[in-house]
Scaffold this motif. Structure first.
Motif, PDB file in Angstrom:
ATOM      1  N   GLY A   1      34.704  18.388  -0.228  1.00  0.00           N
ATOM      2  CA  GLY A   1      33.711  17.330  -0.109  1.00  0.00           C
ATOM      3  C   GLY A   1      33.657  16.627   1.229  1.00  0.00           C
ATOM      4  N   GLU A   2      34.417  17.093   2.222  1.00  0.00           N
ATOM      5  CA  GLU A   2      34.405  16.457   3.540  1.00  0.00           C
ATOM      6  C   GLU A   2      33.973  17.462   4.589  1.00  0.00           C
ATOM      7  N   VAL A   3      32.916  17.095   5.314  1.00  0.00           N
ATOM      8  CA  VAL A   3      32.359  17.985   6.325  1.00  0.00           C
ATOM      9  C   VAL A   3      32.849  17.540   7.704  1.00  0.00           C
ATOM     10  N   MET A   4      33.426  18.464   8.467  1.00  0.00           N
ATOM     11  CA  MET A   4      33.850  18.181   9.842  1.00  0.00           C
ATOM     12  C   MET A   4      32.671  18.438  10.768  1.00  0.00           C
ATOM     13  N   SER A   5      32.356  17.478  11.607  1.00  0.00           N
ATOM     14  CA  SER A   5      31.211  17.624  12.501  1.00  0.00           C
ATOM     15  C   SER A   5      31.463  18.705  13.541  1.00  0.00           C
ATOM     16  N   ASN A   6      30.375  19.301  14.004  1.00  0.00           N
ATOM     17  CA  ASN A   6      30.469  20.351  15.011  1.00  0.00           C
ATOM     18  C   ASN A   6      31.069  19.812  16.308  1.00  0.00           C
ATOM     19  N   GLU A   7      30.691  18.594  16.668  1.00  0.00           N
ATOM     20  CA  GLU A   7      31.232  17.986  17.887  1.00  0.00           C
ATOM     21  C   GLU A   7      32.746  17.810  17.795  1.00  0.00           C
ATOM     22  N   LYS A   8      33.232  17.426  16.633  1.00  0.00           N
ATOM     23  CA  LYS A   8      34.675  17.263  16.433  1.00  0.00           C
ATOM     24  C   LYS A   8      35.400  18.585  16.624  1.00  0.00           C
ATOM     25  N   LEU A   9      34.823  19.672  16.132  1.00  0.00           N
ATOM     26  CA  LEU A   9      35.448  20.982  16.242  1.00  0.00           C
ATOM     27  C   LEU A   9      35.464  21.466  17.695  1.00  0.00           C
ATOM     28  N   VAL A  10      34.366  21.249  18.405  1.00  0.00           N
ATOM     29  CA  VAL A  10      34.304  21.659  19.806  1.00  0.00           C
ATOM     30  C   VAL A  10      35.334  20.892  20.626  1.00  0.00           C
TER      31      VAL A  10
ATOM     32  N   THR B   1      44.458  35.157  20.496  1.00  0.00           N
ATOM     33  CA  THR B   1      43.082  35.435  20.905  1.00  0.00           C
ATOM     34  C   THR B   1      42.144  34.340  20.427  1.00  0.00           C
ATOM     35  N   ILE B   2      40.992  34.257  21.071  1.00  0.00           N
ATOM     36  CA  ILE B   2      39.976  33.282  20.679  1.00  0.00           C
ATOM     37  C   ILE B   2      39.516  33.532  19.247  1.00  0.00           C
ATOM     38  N   VAL B   3      39.357  34.796  18.885  1.00  0.00           N
ATOM     39  CA  VAL B   3      38.903  35.142  17.532  1.00  0.00           C
ATOM     40  C   VAL B   3      39.906  34.634  16.492  1.00  0.00           C
ATOM     41  N   SER B   4      41.186  34.838  16.742  1.00  0.00           N
ATOM     42  CA  SER B   4      42.221  34.390  15.816  1.00  0.00           C
ATOM     43  C   SER B   4      42.225  32.875  15.691  1.00  0.00           C
ATOM     44  N   TYR B   5      42.119  32.179  16.814  1.00  0.00           N
ATOM     45  CA  TYR B   5      42.133  30.714  16.788  1.00  0.00           C
ATOM     46  C   TYR B   5      40.888  30.170  16.077  1.00  0.00           C
ATOM     47  N   ASN B   6      39.761  30.805  16.328  1.00  0.00           N
ATOM     48  CA  ASN B   6      38.522  30.398  15.668  1.00  0.00           C
ATOM     49  C   ASN B   6      38.630  30.564  14.153  1.00  0.00           C
ATOM     50  N   ASN B   7      39.255  31.644  13.711  1.00  0.00           N
ATOM     51  CA  ASN B   7      39.443  31.865  12.275  1.00  0.00           C
ATOM     52  C   ASN B   7      40.336  30.791  11.662  1.00  0.00           C
ATOM     53  N   ASN B   8      41.364  30.372  12.390  1.00  0.00           N
ATOM     54  CA  ASN B   8      42.249  29.315  11.889  1.00  0.00           C
ATOM     55  C   ASN B   8      41.493  28.007  11.713  1.00  0.00           C
ATOM     56  N   ILE B   9      40.626  27.692  12.674  1.00  0.00           N
ATOM     57  CA  ILE B   9      39.816  26.478  12.576  1.00  0.00           C
ATOM     58  C   ILE B   9      38.844  26.578  11.410  1.00  0.00           C
ATOM     59  N   LYS B  10      38.208  27.733  11.269  1.00  0.00           N
ATOM     60  CA  LYS B  10      37.232  27.910  10.192  1.00  0.00           C
ATOM     61  C   LYS B  10      37.893  27.807   8.815  1.00  0.00           C
ATOM     62  N   ASP B  11      39.110  28.310   8.683  1.00  0.00           N
ATOM     63  CA  ASP B  11      39.820  28.210   7.401  1.00  0.00           C
ATOM     64  C   ASP B  11      39.975  26.751   6.980  1.00  0.00           C
ATOM     65  N   ILE B  12      40.335  25.911   7.930  1.00  0.00           N
ATOM     66  CA  ILE B  12      40.532  24.491   7.638  1.00  0.00           C
ATOM     67  C   ILE B  12      39.202  23.816   7.330  1.00  0.00           C
ATOM     68  N   THR B  13      38.178  24.087   8.143  1.00  0.00           N
ATOM     69  CA  THR B  13      36.885  23.435   7.929  1.00  0.00           C
ATOM     70  C   THR B  13      36.240  23.866   6.614  1.00  0.00           C
ATOM     71  N   ASN B  14      36.392  25.133   6.248  1.00  0.00           N
ATOM     72  CA  ASN B  14      35.820  25.606   4.983  1.00  0.00           C
ATOM     73  C   ASN B  14      36.511  24.978   3.784  1.00  0.00           C
ATOM     74  N   GLU B  15      37.828  24.864   3.866  1.00  0.00           N
ATOM     75  CA  GLU B  15      38.557  24.240   2.764  1.00  0.00           C
ATOM     76  C   GLU B  15      38.212  22.760   2.668  1.00  0.00           C
ATOM     77  N   SER B  16      38.065  22.115   3.817  1.00  0.00           N
ATOM     78  CA  SER B  16      37.681  20.708   3.832  1.00  0.00           C
ATOM     79  C   SER B  16      36.293  20.519   3.220  1.00  0.00           C
ATOM     80  N   PHE B  17      35.389  21.438   3.555  1.00  0.00           N
ATOM     81  CA  PHE B  17      34.032  21.371   3.004  1.00  0.00           C
ATOM     82  C   PHE B  17      34.048  21.513   1.491  1.00  0.00           C
ATOM     83  N   SER B  18      34.880  22.412   0.994  1.00  0.00           N
ATOM     84  CA  SER B  18      34.948  22.626  -0.460  1.00  0.00           C
ATOM     85  C   SER B  18      35.490  21.399  -1.182  1.00  0.00           C
TER      86      SER B  18
END
Length: 271
Positions: A160-169, A141-158
């Motif tokens: 010190g590296e921020v993934m741009s919104n355009e990159k995620l889209v 599902t879209i919700v499941s896939y979105n959660n997988n992406i968010k898990d990676i981006t949140n860990e990356s942010f913690s």
């Protein structure tokens, strides 16, 4: 303790344990800012006790002689340290229980859970690999896939590296199943992907996914109704055939009983 962690709110961050540091750090950062700016800054700037110099000898300034500004700085440090102390479990607390400066406690936790700079870079490389190989499965599902992406981006942010919104889209654009192809094309033509937010993009896909599910549900219902109708027709046919057979039997029986009975030879006369 477990209940305390689950009931975290805007007035109480989640409890830090051995498995949720990235989540805790983001929440705790926001919580410290919500106290006041000085408390938040104390974690970054640190604090040292005020000193005085007499005859070229530097000594710690007596507490009763501190200025109002010095009192405010130490208060900010104490607020931050108290907040940190109260949102870690007993095992984590052992790492920082001797700290008197909020910055020291914060950095101790960073080192314990994120490692040194070398370890941090290694973990970022691993996250990059996970991100690049991540794909949405056909039955996901879209919700499941979105959660997988968010898990990676949140860990990356913690780390010190921020993934741009355009990159995620654009990641989602490259890795969606074929069933979303028409919708994605429509979004690309109608929207500026350089400014489109990931959550907005995912919301559009979720709405489309729901319409697909409704269509599949309607098709299944149609197939079920058709099968039911066919089964009903078959039953009606069988019932009609049985009725015809019964009527035929009745007619034959009636005809048989009404035939005249003959006596003697059928062919008369003497030889």
């Amino acid at each position: 303790m477990e209940g305390f962690k689950e009931e975290a709110s805007i007035s109480r961050p989640p409890l830090l344990d051995d498995s949720n540091y990235a989540y805790w750090k983001a929440k705790m950062t926001a919580f410290l800012r919500s106290i006041d700016s000085k408390t938040s800054k104390s974690v970054k700037a640190g604090w040292t006790a005020p000193t005085v110099t007499n005859n070229n000898v530097v000594t710690v300034k007596p507490v009763e002689e501190w200025t109002r500004e010095e009192d405010e700085v130490v208060l900010a440090n104490d607020k931050a340290l108290n907040a940190i102390f109260n949102v870690v479990d007993i095992n984590v607390f052992k790492l920082i229980n001797t700290c008197t400066v909020a910055k020291t406690a914060w950095e101790t936790l960073e080192t314990a859970y994120e490692g040194t700079q070398k370890v941090r870079m290694s973990r970022l490389q691993q996250l990059t690999t996970r991100f690049e190989t991540l794909r949405m499965e056909d039955d996901e599902t879209i919700v499941s896939y979105n959660n997988n992406i968010k898990d990676i981006t949140n860990e990356s942010f913690s780390l010190g590296e921020v993934m741009s919104n355009e990159k995620l889209v654009r990641k989602v654009l490259r890795t969606h199943p074929n069933k979303f192809a028409h919708k994605v094309t429509a979004i690309e033509e109608a929207q500026d992907l350089t400014t489109m937010r990931l959550d907005e993009f995912m919301e559009n896909l979720t709405t489309f996914e729901m319409s697909l599910d409704d269509g599949e549900s309607s098709n299944k219902k149609g197939i079920a109704l058709k099968a039911t109708a066919e089964a009903t027709n078959d039953e009606n046919l069988v019932e009609t055939m049985n009725l015809l057979a019964k009527n035929c039997n009745k007619i034959l029986k009636r005809f048989t009983t009404q035939l005249p009975m003959t006596k003697g030879p059928i062919c008369g006369g003497n030889l």
